[in-house]
Design an enzyme around this catalytic site. Sequence first.
Site, PDB file in Angstrom:
ATOM      1  N   CYS A   1      -6.288   5.603  -8.882  1.00  0.00           N
ATOM      2  CA  CYS A   1      -7.538   4.974  -9.326  1.00  0.00           C
ATOM      3  C   CYS A   1      -7.609   4.970 -10.849  1.00  0.00           C
ATOM      4  O   CYS A   1      -7.441   6.017 -11.483  1.00  0.00           O
ATOM      5  CB  CYS A   1      -8.732   5.726  -8.751  1.00  0.00           C
ATOM      6  SG  CYS A   1     -10.292   5.027  -9.300  1.00  0.00           S
TER       7      CYS A   1
ATOM      8  N   GLY B   1      -5.712  -2.988   2.109  1.00  0.00           N
ATOM      9  CA  GLY B   1      -7.014  -2.665   1.531  1.00  0.00           C
ATOM     10  C   GLY B   1      -7.976  -3.821   1.720  1.00  0.00           C
ATOM     11  O   GLY B   1      -8.690  -3.903   2.725  1.00  0.00           O
ATOM     12  N   ARG B   2      -7.933  -4.761   0.775  1.00  0.00           N
ATOM     13  CA  ARG B   2      -8.919  -5.852   0.799  1.00  0.00           C
ATOM     14  C   ARG B   2      -8.801  -6.723   2.033  1.00  0.00           C
ATOM     15  O   ARG B   2      -9.814  -7.162   2.586  1.00  0.00           O
ATOM     16  CB  ARG B   2      -8.777  -6.682  -0.484  1.00  0.00           C
ATOM     17  CG  ARG B   2      -9.303  -5.925  -1.692  1.00  0.00           C
ATOM     18  CD  ARG B   2      -8.843  -6.527  -2.983  1.00  0.00           C
ATOM     19  NE  ARG B   2      -7.411  -6.343  -3.218  1.00  0.00           N
ATOM     20  CZ  ARG B   2      -6.801  -6.612  -4.362  1.00  0.00           C
ATOM     21  NH1 ARG B   2      -7.502  -7.081  -5.375  1.00  0.00           N
ATOM     22  NH2 ARG B   2      -5.510  -6.415  -4.485  1.00  0.00           N
TER      23      ARG B   2
ATOM     24  N   ASN C   1       1.708  -0.624  -0.425  1.00  0.00           N
ATOM     25  CA  ASN C   1       0.354  -1.190  -0.518  1.00  0.00           C
ATOM     26  C   ASN C   1       0.297  -2.148  -1.706  1.00  0.00           C
ATOM     27  O   ASN C   1       1.038  -2.009  -2.661  1.00  0.00           O
ATOM     28  CB  ASN C   1      -0.657  -0.031  -0.717  1.00  0.00           C
ATOM     29  CG  ASN C   1      -2.028  -0.511  -1.168  1.00  0.00           C
ATOM     30  OD1 ASN C   1      -2.451  -0.240  -2.295  1.00  0.00           O
ATOM     31  ND2 ASN C   1      -2.718  -1.222  -0.317  1.00  0.00           N
ATOM     32  N   GLY C   2      -0.607  -3.110  -1.604  1.00  0.00           N
ATOM     33  CA  GLY C   2      -0.876  -4.014  -2.725  1.00  0.00           C
ATOM     34  C   GLY C   2      -0.602  -5.463  -2.391  1.00  0.00           C
ATOM     35  O   GLY C   2       0.549  -5.849  -2.201  1.00  0.00           O
ATOM     36  N   GLY C   3      -1.651  -6.251  -2.280  1.00  0.00           N
ATOM     37  CA  GLY C   3      -1.503  -7.699  -2.126  1.00  0.00           C
ATOM     38  C   GLY C   3      -0.938  -8.132  -0.784  1.00  0.00           C
ATOM     39  O   GLY C   3      -0.485  -9.272  -0.665  1.00  0.00           O
TER      40      GLY C   3
END
Length: 321
Positions: free
Chosen positions: A83, A216-217, A194-196
């Site tokens: 974070c 995530g999103r 993780n990521g995109g």
Amino acid sequence: MMDWTDRHCRFFHRLLTRRALIYTEMITTGAVLHGDRARLLAFDPAEHPVVVQLGGSDPQALARSARTCADLGYDEINLNVGCPSDRVQDGRFGACLMAEPVLVGDCVAAMKAATGIPVTVKCRIGVDDQDPEAALDALARTVMAAGVDALIVHARKAWLDGLSPKENRDVPPLDYERVYRLKRTYPHLEVVINGGIATLSDALGHLAHVDGVMLGRAAYQEPWRLLAVDRAIFGETPPFASAHAAARALIPYIEREVARGTRLSAITRHVLGLFHAVPGARAFRRHLAIEAVKPGASAAVMADALALVLDRPADLPHIAA
Ligand SMILES: Cc1cc2nc3c(=O)[nH]c(=O)nc-3n(C[C@H](O)[C@H](O)[C@H](O)COP(=O)(O)O)c2cc1C
């Protein structure tokens, strides 16, 4: 995800997939040790398997927090080393710990010694001008030596100076190859990427290189995708045949929670993206957006919203995520 997820969201997501691991948003050691524990750490037994994510950098405070969470029944402890917010940097935790791998190792060792449950770390590939080859390697080696059970890597750097937390989720370029290389270098380390990652077919592609994928999103904004997880990833039958059926199963939970004083919109805000390319999806969202915020709104609002949307089985191509 801070400000987005909470226990209501997790309960709802668990209706969509039995198998995906569900994470809390980051909770600081200060909040665990001195805050309103009942509110911050409460979860429903139906949420299992559920991981609590801690933010902190004091090994003893993390150990005590981890013990508290393990005693409450969480299935795993995850340490946030990703974070980038200023608030977090002031507290010397989150992504800035990428520059202090030895301390992160001490934190993991302390949490492992204090609990009998898996301890994992979520990190970036580096921060600022760090070389991702060296930075991720150093972090991986120290946490492995401390007995970490898995490393979840958000496959981009965080730029601590100059980018907002939101920009830090999009602007630094993704480098999936760096995460694949980590797995090749340390085959015994469980590596989650993780990521995109926007779809389950993309997730399946990553699984050829690493052990797991974290969404995530996409999971939050398009929860309908989760209904395909158990079949696509685990070869198992999904908990419900349709998004509509899963949403109907949320109604008894809503009734219970509203009776306890929870505002209806605190729950329904998480379900707005449940229907995708289904006739009535807009009317569903609109009804909830207008009616669920009204004082005294009850589970009937959810039932009425569901009456506006077609119940279509999840096996149709639109949900083949
Ligand atoms: C609103 C919001 C809050 C987030 N809060 C957290 C958090 O508490 N802990 C964490 O590890 N990551 C947090 N993240 C980052 C996500 O977990 C994830 O690493 C990032 O969004 C990239 O993955 P994605 O493209 O699948 O969303 C947050 C992301 C968003 C959008």
